[in-house]
Design an enzyme around this catalytic site. Structure first.
Site, PDB file in Angstrom:
ATOM      1  N   TRP A 325       0.833  -1.205   0.000  1.00  0.00           N
ATOM      2  CA  TRP A 325       0.000   0.000   0.000  1.00  0.00           C
ATOM      3  C   TRP A 325       0.865   1.251   0.000  1.00  0.00           C
ATOM      4  O   TRP A 325       0.502   2.271  -0.609  1.00  0.00           O
ATOM      5  CB  TRP A 325      -0.925  -0.001   1.218  1.00  0.00           C
ATOM      6  CG  TRP A 325      -1.753   1.243   1.368  1.00  0.00           C
ATOM      7  CD1 TRP A 325      -2.999   1.473   0.856  1.00  0.00           C
ATOM      8  CD2 TRP A 325      -1.403   2.441   2.077  1.00  0.00           C
ATOM      9  NE1 TRP A 325      -3.447   2.723   1.201  1.00  0.00           N
ATOM     10  CE2 TRP A 325      -2.484   3.342   1.954  1.00  0.00           C
ATOM     11  CE3 TRP A 325      -0.293   2.842   2.805  1.00  0.00           C
ATOM     12  CZ2 TRP A 325      -2.473   4.604   2.525  1.00  0.00           C
ATOM     13  CZ3 TRP A 325      -0.273   4.104   3.384  1.00  0.00           C
ATOM     14  CH2 TRP A 325      -1.357   4.964   3.237  1.00  0.00           C
ATOM     15  N   HIS A 326       2.005   1.170   0.676  1.00  0.00           N
ATOM     16  CA  HIS A 326       2.847   2.358   0.826  1.00  0.00           C
ATOM     17  C   HIS A 326       3.555   2.766  -0.465  1.00  0.00           C
ATOM     18  O   HIS A 326       3.929   3.930  -0.607  1.00  0.00           O
ATOM     19  CB  HIS A 326       3.892   2.138   1.928  1.00  0.00           C
ATOM     20  CG  HIS A 326       3.336   2.285   3.310  1.00  0.00           C
ATOM     21  ND1 HIS A 326       2.694   1.257   3.969  1.00  0.00           N
ATOM     22  CD2 HIS A 326       3.311   3.349   4.155  1.00  0.00           C
ATOM     23  CE1 HIS A 326       2.307   1.680   5.159  1.00  0.00           C
ATOM     24  NE2 HIS A 326       2.659   2.939   5.296  1.00  0.00           N
ATOM     25  N   GLY A 327       3.749   1.850  -1.378  1.00  0.00           N
ATOM     26  CA  GLY A 327       4.420   2.271  -2.596  1.00  0.00           C
ATOM     27  C   GLY A 327       4.759   1.111  -3.506  1.00  0.00           C
ATOM     28  O   GLY A 327       4.809  -0.052  -3.096  1.00  0.00           O
TER      29      GLY A 327
END
Length: 479
Positions: A325-327
């Site tokens: 989700w973060h990248g």
């Protein structure tokens, strides 16, 4: 528009005055004004992003109405599938398209075949990961019949785009924030003052702690193979405080701004670096995201109420998805995997829920055992942050490999590093003193000594003016 920008210093006072002085007696007008203000705030980066958030809002508003009207289970699943497909499709295209293409090309080349490089010049819309999850919580809750759909498009669009938390959270649930758009909001002086204190603390976390740590973090991560281990250790520790000060600071500013407008946003951080194990850390760090994944991914998979093997699978899924989700980078997946590995022994020994109380609740200082647990958890977390900060996995491994080299020599950094270290120690002491409250300096409001209260406000304000560095964006804007 950045919270720490000159534009916001003009924007918000104007919004605040119009909101309470012109639109106070008209709830629908207030909501419409919030919607307009939020779109101005969001469109300040790039007006083209407005079409995307409006489209996402429109789809889920329509899906919500359809889910509320439909009783047939198959059709309800189709409508939910449309919502998830549109939202995750947009998120996947803008955020992960090039990642999957690049990974596929690398895999083909690794097999001995030649693949041409291909990528699109995509601009990642600011905050898309946050408002996408926010709209999905609405349709999922309606599908589960845990809430009824709203028939007020203005209120719904304002909920999705609410500017204080739009671009970096907290990720608000529709069940918490949306009903607040249907209640008459009356200015509350006590609540507003509490919001001002929280905003002040948020700016201190961002401008004094995070941005000053960033100078030495950038230096340490610039060329790790040529630096002594002590520099790398300082860089890693400073990044731990940079990302906490940056993201925690944003959350405090957002929540405080919401209070000034009469809204209650969910808490996003609860002193995570005072955690005694990694399970407690994840109950205290980015709470809105971790609880979102718990409720909408982990529990639907069966959570821990399945066989031991499936529960372990679910633990890895939740942490790996959280990392992704973060990248769009393997570093975030490794970061999530390491946290899963840290968490697994606690789960297998049934110790993942033993630290649910406040650390040293009835004493001024932690016990030796508690202090060692806090320090161990912090150091383990700091090691994972190295992957989070690195451009690729190979870089992170080089950084970690260099940590033991010349670890005990004097750091090769300018003397300002000791000033930043002093600021960090001051920050930790203030957080420890105020750990029973929502944010560190909330307790000062209850002090009978006016000199103490205003002395602290003045001191924090002066430090912000003295140490603030201009033009530093918030880290989580890239997510």
């Amino acid at each position: 528009m950045l919270f720490n920008s000159f534009e916001f210093l003009i924007f918000f006072p104007v919004v605040f005055l119009l909101y309470w002085c012109v639109f106070q007696k008209h709830l629908k007008a207030q909501n419409a004004f919030i919607l307009v203000a939020s779109y101005v705030f969001y469109g300040w980066w790039d007006w083209r992003f407005l079409g995307l958030i409006a489209f996402s809002s429109l789809v889920d508003y329509w899906i919500g109405l359809k889910l509320g009207q439909e009783e047939d289970d198959f059709k309800r699943k189709v409508y939910l599938g449309i919502s998830l497909g549109v939202n995750l499709g947009l998120l996947g295209f803008f955020k992960y398209f090039n990642f999957f293409i690049d990974s596929t090309i690398q895999a083909i080349n690794a097999l001995g075949f030649q693949a041409n490089e291909y990528s699109l010049q995509l601009i990642l819309p600011v905050g898309i990961s946050f408002y996408t999850f926010q709209t999905m919580s609405y349709t999922i809750d309606i599908y589960r019949k845990q809430m009824v759909p709203t028939k007020d498009p203005v209120a719904f669009f304002a909920y999705v785009s609410f500017f204080p938390q739009l671009v970096a959270g907290p990720i608000e649930r529709a069940s918490n924030l949306l009903p607040q758009f249907f209640k008459q909001r009356v200015f509350d002086y006590t609540k507003a003052m509490d919001g001002m204190r929280q905003i002040l603390w948020g700016f201190f976390m961002k401008l004094v702690i995070a941005d000053n740590c960033a100078v030495f973090v950038d230096q340490a991560f610039k060329n790790p193979e040529s630096q002594p281990g002590i520099n790398l250790l300082i860089g890693a520790i400073f990044f731990s405080f940079q990302i906490y000060g940056d993201f925690g600071g944003y959350s405090n500013i957002a929540i405080g701004t919401g209070k000034l407008l009469g809204f209650d946003l969910m808490r996003n951080f609860a002193y995570p670096y005072f955690s005694r194990d990694i399970a407690e850390f994840w109950r205290r760090w980015h709470i809105s995201l971790s609880t979102w994944f718990r409720d909408y991914v982990y529990i639907p998979l069966g959570g821990s109420k399945v066989s031991r093997g499936l529960a372990i699978r679910n633990i890895f899924i939740i942490f790996l998805v959280s990392g992704f989700w973060h990248g769009a980078n393997w570093t975030f997946i490794v970061w999530g995997g390491l946290n899963a590995i840290y968490f697994l022994p606690l789960y297998l020994s049934n110790k993942n829920r033993i630290n649910t109380d406040l650390v040293a609740e009835n004493s001024m200082l932690p016990s030796i055992k508690e202090f060692s647990q806090i320090l161990t958890t912090f150091l383990l977390t700091t090691l994972t942050w190295v992957f989070f900060r690195s451009p690729d996995v190979g870089f992170a491994l080089v950084y970690l490999k260099g940590l033991p080299i010349d670890l005990f020599q004097f750091p090769k950094m300018n003397e300002r590093v000791f000033l930043v270290l002093f600021l960090i120690i001051l920050f930790v002491l203030l957080e420890w003193k105020g750990r029973k409250y929502e944010f560190a300096i909330q307790k000062i409001a209850f002090s009978k000594h006016r000199l103490l209260r205003y002395g602290l406000y003045y001191s924090i304000t002066m430090m912000i003016f003295l140490f603030a560095r201009r033009g530093q964006e918030f880290i989580y804007f890239q997510f």
